[in-house]
Design a protein around this motif. Sequence first.
Motif: not given
Lengths: 358, 358
Positions: B1, B4, B30, B284-285, B293, B298-302, B304
């Motif tokens: 990345m 960032s 964060l 979680a995110i 993010r 930043w990488p993203l949460g998925d 879930s």
Amino acid sequence: MTDSLSPGATIGILGGGQLGRMLSVAAARLGFKTCIFEPGGDCPASHVANFHFKAEYTDEDALRRFADSVDVITFEFENIPASALDVLERITPVHPGRRALKVSQDRLTEKAFLSDLGLATAPFAAVDDAEDLAEAMAEIGLPAILKTRRFGYDGKGQARIMTAQDAEQALADMNGAAAIYEGFVEFSHEVSVIAARNAAGDVACYDPGENVHDDGILRTTTVPARLTAAQRTDAVLLAAKILNRLKYVGVMGVELFVTAKGLVVNEIAPRVHNSGHWTQSGCAIDQFEQHIRAVTGWPLGDGSRYADVVMENLIGDDMNRLPQIMHEADAALHLYGKAEVKPGRKMGHVNRIMRKPT
Amino acid sequence: MTDSLSPGATIGILGGGQLGRMLSVAAARLGFKTCIFEPGGDCPASHVANFHFKAEYTDEDALRRFADSVDVITFEFENIPASALDVLERITPVHPGRRALKVSQDRLTEKAFLSDLGLATAPFAAVDDAEDLAEAMAEIGLPAILKTRRFGYDGKGQARIMTAQDAEQALADMNGAAAIYEGFVEFSHEVSVIAARNAAGDVACYDPGENVHDDGILRTTTVPARLTAAQRTDAVLLAAKILNRLKYVGVMGVELFVTAKGLVVNEIAPRVHNSGHWTQSGCAIDQFEQHIRAVTGWPLGDGSRYADVVMENLIGDDMNRLPQIMHEADAALHLYGKAEVKPGRKMGHVNRIMRKPT
């Protein structure tokens, strides 16, 4: 519920570290404002609080102005000087109260309090000089740990004693500070109960978490902990006993050793506790909000847990792993906003939710 | 990345309401600092932010100083004046960008953009005068809705048209503002997808939530929504299509009507969205952290989801129910710190986790 604070009221928090920070966010979530009292500037809690009194705990004028500007006072650490409490209590209620602080500020008082409640602790003896030390060694035996009675945390201020020579050295290192000699407890693992009580006398406990330490510092907490149903009940009952005896108001962390003969109380902390951070990801009402609810006279959350969680502390150089951790797409990361990484410094934590196979 | 932002950087947020407040808390989690730009004093976001620029959006000097003091700029509402963007963009990156704002600030541009993407929308026509209105009625028919093209929210600036007389009155009420005539869509229920994209082009969507409105204001969002597997896939794919076409960076709310003929896009919001508040208790995110993010690279949460959740808004007099709600021992309450209760004003929300029978 009488005497509960309404949203819009201001909560004063002594201490501006990560616990104060997370208490402050929880208070905001319930619509409260927060005011941090902390000598350091740019402290983690001040980033998310309405107000920050930057003053020393010996500054009576600042303490008075702080107390005047808030509706209730709480704290993130137990070593509040009694002189500061004297000033604050006269103006605004402080929760948890002086009794809990007194008990937990001195390891000897703490052990005596717990024994008096009928709870198992490590065998212990007060050590002020070489004579006391010799007596303690004779009575309790080796190995053992010599600890300062006051101001110890994260394994600081304690020495392991395997031999008589170790003991001599450890006593010299105390520099005359009052100490306590504790016999070793044979335990398989450590768990902790995060318990809460409000002024109405309601008590609620979270499911015990299993702790792993490294070099005296908590590394991980896992829920559920390895406990039998009976041990789980014992843990919760003994925590409630402690809170009730102290007429405690707030959240307390109770550390327990799991032994073949049952649970042994290691220590209590009259505040939100590192081993309760998992509640942020496993409960509707986490330990920080629970504490705010207790000190503001709100009803307590019931501590229900809806997920299995592993909490990992990020300490010092663990921050070098941040590039990997930020890629974990389903992990709850909490960083504390500390500018400088130092060895042993708690920089953040990660809560990972563990899914059970369905 | 690449590119960032690291913890310690400062995120500028235009708008100091509850969305800015929850973005600010997520940013702090964060390790970022936040700076709120908001004309009003004592605004919800400022309670949990590091800095607050209290200035008008027309104050170019304040905008410049704000942009100079932050590392990236985002916003909590879509009606940012273009003149303010002109000033800000020259100094500091603004995410999501101008294109998304342009599309979503004008209902006509928005509908045209969506149609052009091949997505189903309500039939629509621009209405500037009585002649346009007559043509639209002839072509699209009744019933319909006449809406201002700009600055509408929570059902404001729109009128339902059942008869030609309604239409005349609605046009008069527009006071000459440019309007859009939208045909009624026969739908069984409304869902929304909260989708995110970062500059690297990664896209992540949360599970669609099912929304219930009352008087134009969102009352509840429930996950999972009532959708077939195919509809669920459609919803996510069309959201991704929108974000990709806009080269969008941030979180977007995409509202969809569920009809017998498939999903129809109602509207898009280039920001975190009320219908995504459930993610605070189910992921979680959450959407706020996801947005932070995205805009910080930043990488993203998925996305879930690990729980079924019902989110309920607390609007105006709903606050009278606070004594009951605070007794719900397992509900996640979020109050926005607004001093005054007003009819229709969003004061907070509750996330209730629904356990499935095991």
